[in-house]
Motif scaffolding. Sequence first.
Motif, mmCIF file in Angstrom:
data_model
loop_
_atom_site.group_PDB
_atom_site.id
_atom_site.type_symbol
_atom_site.label_atom_id
_atom_site.label_comp_id
_atom_site.label_asym_id
_atom_site.label_seq_id
_atom_site.Cartn_x
_atom_site.Cartn_y
_atom_site.Cartn_z
ATOM 1 N N LYS A 124 -6.273 6.180 8.271
ATOM 2 C CA LYS A 124 -6.787 5.006 7.561
ATOM 3 C C LYS A 124 -7.413 4.039 8.571
ATOM 4 C CE LYS A 124 -3.715 2.330 9.386
ATOM 5 N NZ LYS A 124 -4.175 1.270 10.303
ATOM 6 N N PHE A 151 -2.514 6.932 4.335
ATOM 7 C CA PHE A 151 -1.661 5.766 4.105
ATOM 8 C C PHE A 151 -0.228 6.266 3.950
ATOM 9 C CE2 PHE A 151 -5.435 3.158 2.954
ATOM 10 C CZ PHE A 151 -5.141 2.053 3.747
ATOM 11 N N CYS A 209 -5.309 -3.488 6.210
ATOM 12 C CA CYS A 209 -5.590 -2.558 5.117
ATOM 13 C C CYS A 209 -4.306 -2.039 4.479
ATOM 14 C CB CYS A 209 -6.494 -1.420 5.575
ATOM 15 S SG CYS A 209 -5.740 -0.254 6.713
ATOM 16 N N SER A 213 -3.777 -2.149 0.519
ATOM 17 C CA SER A 213 -3.414 -0.901 -0.151
ATOM 18 C C SER A 213 -2.150 -1.060 -0.986
ATOM 19 C CB SER A 213 -3.206 0.206 0.891
ATOM 20 O OG SER A 213 -2.656 1.370 0.313
ATOM 21 N N TRP A 217 -1.627 -0.651 -5.051
ATOM 22 C CA TRP A 217 -0.736 0.408 -5.545
ATOM 23 C C TRP A 217 0.354 -0.147 -6.461
ATOM 24 C CZ3 TRP A 217 4.269 2.041 -3.104
ATOM 25 C CH2 TRP A 217 4.766 3.218 -3.685
ATOM 26 N N ASP A 362 -9.110 6.381 -5.349
ATOM 27 C CA ASP A 362 -8.275 5.314 -4.783
ATOM 28 C C ASP A 362 -8.821 4.892 -3.420
ATOM 29 O OD1 ASP A 362 -6.238 3.735 -3.670
ATOM 30 O OD2 ASP A 362 -4.654 4.883 -4.622
ATOM 31 N N SER A 363 -9.168 5.854 -2.581
ATOM 32 C CA SER A 363 -9.676 5.537 -1.244
ATOM 33 C C SER A 363 -11.012 4.804 -1.301
ATOM 34 C CB SER A 363 -9.804 6.823 -0.419
ATOM 35 O OG SER A 363 -8.540 7.359 -0.118
ATOM 36 N N GLN A 366 -10.262 1.296 -2.361
ATOM 37 C CA GLN A 366 -9.664 0.582 -1.238
ATOM 38 C C GLN A 366 -10.739 0.038 -0.311
ATOM 39 O OE1 GLN A 366 -6.668 -0.342 -0.232
ATOM 40 N NE2 GLN A 366 -6.906 -0.635 1.954
#
Length: 390
Positions: A124, A151, A209, A213, A217, A362-363, A366
């Motif tokens: 990440k 992550f 980050c 994150s 979540w 999701d990435s 992010q």
Amino acid sequence: MTVLSSIIGLFNTRLALALDPPVVPKNEAPLRFGILGAANIAPSALITPARSHPDVVIYAVAARDETRARAYARKHRIPVVFSSYQDLLDSPDVDAVYNPLPNGLHFEWTMKALTAGKHVLLEKPSSNRAEETRQMFELATKKNLVLLEAFHYRFHPANHRFKEIITSGTLGELRSLQVDTRMFSGFFPARDIRFNYELGGGAAADMGCYGLSVVRWVTDSEPIVEFAKAELFNGRADVDRAMVSDLIFDSSPHSSSRIYAHIACDLARPWKFGILPTLPTFNITATCARGTVRCTFFIMPAFIHSITIHENGKPPIKETRYKFLGENTIGKDWWTTYRYQLEAFVNRVRNRNPQHWISGDDSVAQMRALEAVYVKAGLQLRPASNVEFH
């Protein structure tokens, strides 16, 4: 034997196994990893966890400095050394690649690894730009390869327990989150890549980050960045030494009203009175309608953590969670976040259902949120790669 000595004994045993896990016999055709770069993170993130995984071997390493690569291979007992990243990617004996290169090189070498037909475990943040992240996951899908943004904290049972307490409704609806991830000044040297803009450095891109994150979540939703302010590194106009940001979540399934989040990160927190280093801080606190829950050391909970549940009007309750509960769960109480992550990665490659996963969508989301933080703080986005793929 006292209760305290028993607790200390269990901690020491768990710590010893996490740092020096047993070497298990390997399966007949294990997943062979190649490491790009002789990175300091690789021993804890992959090399050590691989020792206790029967389906993983660390086969090769490549670095731009071959002498350094050979010394690294000797130290970590890696059998094969390549003189270039591309030579490693071209090897038919490498099945998967671990990419811990500086952020600014993630896109180029992940795209090249996927093009070469390798699965990729990617440190990440996934890249410097959301568009680059989108391209990487699009290529992975096209080639039917596994790509995972590492992550690692998300794979540990302590963090799943933290989220479970919130989403269960025991404390009522979620109202706000506060995340602190800070290291003291001097922990990272001034010439560290984390302070190099050209390589994608900056506090928000590095330690920050995690905070971004985890709030995404826990809320299962995407934020609006309401405020962000950076403290610059040594007067640089483009590198943030520290960043604070305030986020709003309008549409979380865990609340009928807005959820607010405050994230603070610092790569070089000033010493107290100029002479005393401050303790590292990696905590997240959730405030709900009827109380709070706090998890300390959420980034690395395998070594030590506490989960404190404080329902209004009642004494606080402290918990720890080093292993998933239930009959069909995986893991041992000494597994690190990275070991749980490696288990999920291998299961995905082997077409088995992982206990937890981080999707490409999701990435990408992010990275969009991280870009929004930099924009709101008035800083430039981290530089896009000048390597194009068609």
